[in-house]
Design a protein around this motif. Sequence first.
Motif, PDB file in Angstrom:
ATOM      1  N   THR A   1      -2.585  63.841  35.858  1.00 24.42           N
ATOM      2  CA  THR A   1      -2.478  62.808  34.825  1.00 24.42           C
ATOM      3  C   THR A   1      -1.065  62.700  34.273  1.00 24.42           C
ATOM      4  O   THR A   1      -0.525  61.603  34.108  1.00 24.42           O
ATOM      5  N   MET A   2      -0.447  63.831  34.002  1.00 19.20           N
ATOM      6  CA  MET A   2       0.930  63.802  33.519  1.00 19.20           C
ATOM      7  C   MET A   2       1.855  63.155  34.542  1.00 19.20           C
ATOM      8  O   MET A   2       2.829  62.490  34.190  1.00 19.20           O
ATOM      9  N   ASP A   3       1.528  63.325  35.818  1.00 18.64           N
ATOM     10  CA  ASP A   3       2.343  62.728  36.880  1.00 18.64           C
ATOM     11  C   ASP A   3       2.381  61.208  36.756  1.00 18.64           C
ATOM     12  O   ASP A   3       3.390  60.578  37.080  1.00 18.64           O
ATOM     13  N   ALA A   4       1.268  60.621  36.311  1.00 19.76           N
ATOM     14  CA  ALA A   4       1.237  59.166  36.136  1.00 19.76           C
ATOM     15  C   ALA A   4       2.228  58.737  35.047  1.00 19.76           C
ATOM     16  O   ALA A   4       2.893  57.708  35.179  1.00 19.76           O
TER      17      ALA A   4
ATOM     18  N   VAL B   1       1.926  66.913  25.812  1.00 18.37           N
ATOM     19  CA  VAL B   1       1.963  68.382  25.730  1.00 18.37           C
ATOM     20  C   VAL B   1       1.816  68.851  24.286  1.00 18.37           C
ATOM     21  O   VAL B   1       1.147  69.862  24.018  1.00 18.37           O
ATOM     22  N   ASP B   2       2.410  68.130  23.347  1.00 22.01           N
ATOM     23  CA  ASP B   2       2.244  68.493  21.927  1.00 22.01           C
ATOM     24  C   ASP B   2       0.775  68.428  21.517  1.00 22.01           C
ATOM     25  O   ASP B   2       0.279  69.289  20.775  1.00 22.01           O
TER      26      ASP B   2
ATOM     27  N   LEU C   1       7.147  71.381  29.877  1.00 17.19           N
ATOM     28  CA  LEU C   1       6.016  72.238  29.515  1.00 17.19           C
ATOM     29  C   LEU C   1       6.384  73.376  28.577  1.00 17.19           C
ATOM     30  O   LEU C   1       5.506  73.970  27.952  1.00 17.19           O
ATOM     31  N   THR C   2       7.656  73.682  28.463  1.00 20.41           N
ATOM     32  CA  THR C   2       8.091  74.834  27.682  1.00 20.41           C
ATOM     33  C   THR C   2       7.764  74.666  26.198  1.00 20.41           C
ATOM     34  O   THR C   2       8.054  73.633  25.595  1.00 20.41           O
ATOM     35  N   ARG C   3       7.117  75.698  25.637  1.00 17.55           N
ATOM     36  CA  ARG C   3       6.789  75.744  24.210  1.00 17.55           C
ATOM     37  C   ARG C   3       6.950  77.188  23.727  1.00 17.55           C
ATOM     38  O   ARG C   3       6.883  78.134  24.514  1.00 17.55           O
TER      39      ARG C   3
END
Length: 217
Positions: free
Chosen positions: A130-133, A156-157, A184-186
């Motif tokens: 989904t994120m790829d879209a 991501v948040d 993606l880093t958090r």
Amino acid sequence: MVASTSLDVVPDDPTAYKTQAYWEERYQKENADTTFDWFKTYEELKPLFSEIIPSKEASILMLGCGNSTLGEDMYKDGYKNITNIDYSKTVIENMKSRCVHMPEMKWLEMDIRDLKFDSSSFDVVIDKGTMDALMCDRGDVWDPSEELIAEVKAEVDEVERVVKVGGVFIYITFGQPHFRKRHLTRDCWDIKTRTMGDAFHYFFYTMRKERPSVNAK
């Protein structure tokens, strides 16, 4: 069920994948029983899921479910507490009808960038493609646009907010780590990456939330 192939559904302009209008039009044209799975099937993912999601009682959120069989296959394997969301009203209605015999599973029309759930609601959040879209862009993949960065950050948040401490965010993609990790880093989790496939690689990212984020709303 009728399975689609990727060749059946590729738009002339790949940025169409980012729009709600594209998905709504596509699902309106497809048979309600049509299925399409980006990347891997549940049978291929099951060994990793079994390791990362040890409890079949886990509360699971499926982001951008589309007409994938992933949720159904997981349900049949004992994961009953699954909430599926997609921002296409048509596909949500189709999936509700198709899975009427799976009463514990939920289907909701919703934008992944604006989740209508309380904080710390889920043990597991899954994004399979989904994120790829959101990342379909004609710009430089090494230097993504501010718009793309903002849209992915919003997703991501929201995932970070709704996943419980101790819970996990699973992201399955063809995106290589040097393109994806920056998004993606958090501060509340570490990113673990596994590579799947031989000639063509897919990547399985896991982010287990170890503590509340210092930037939590």
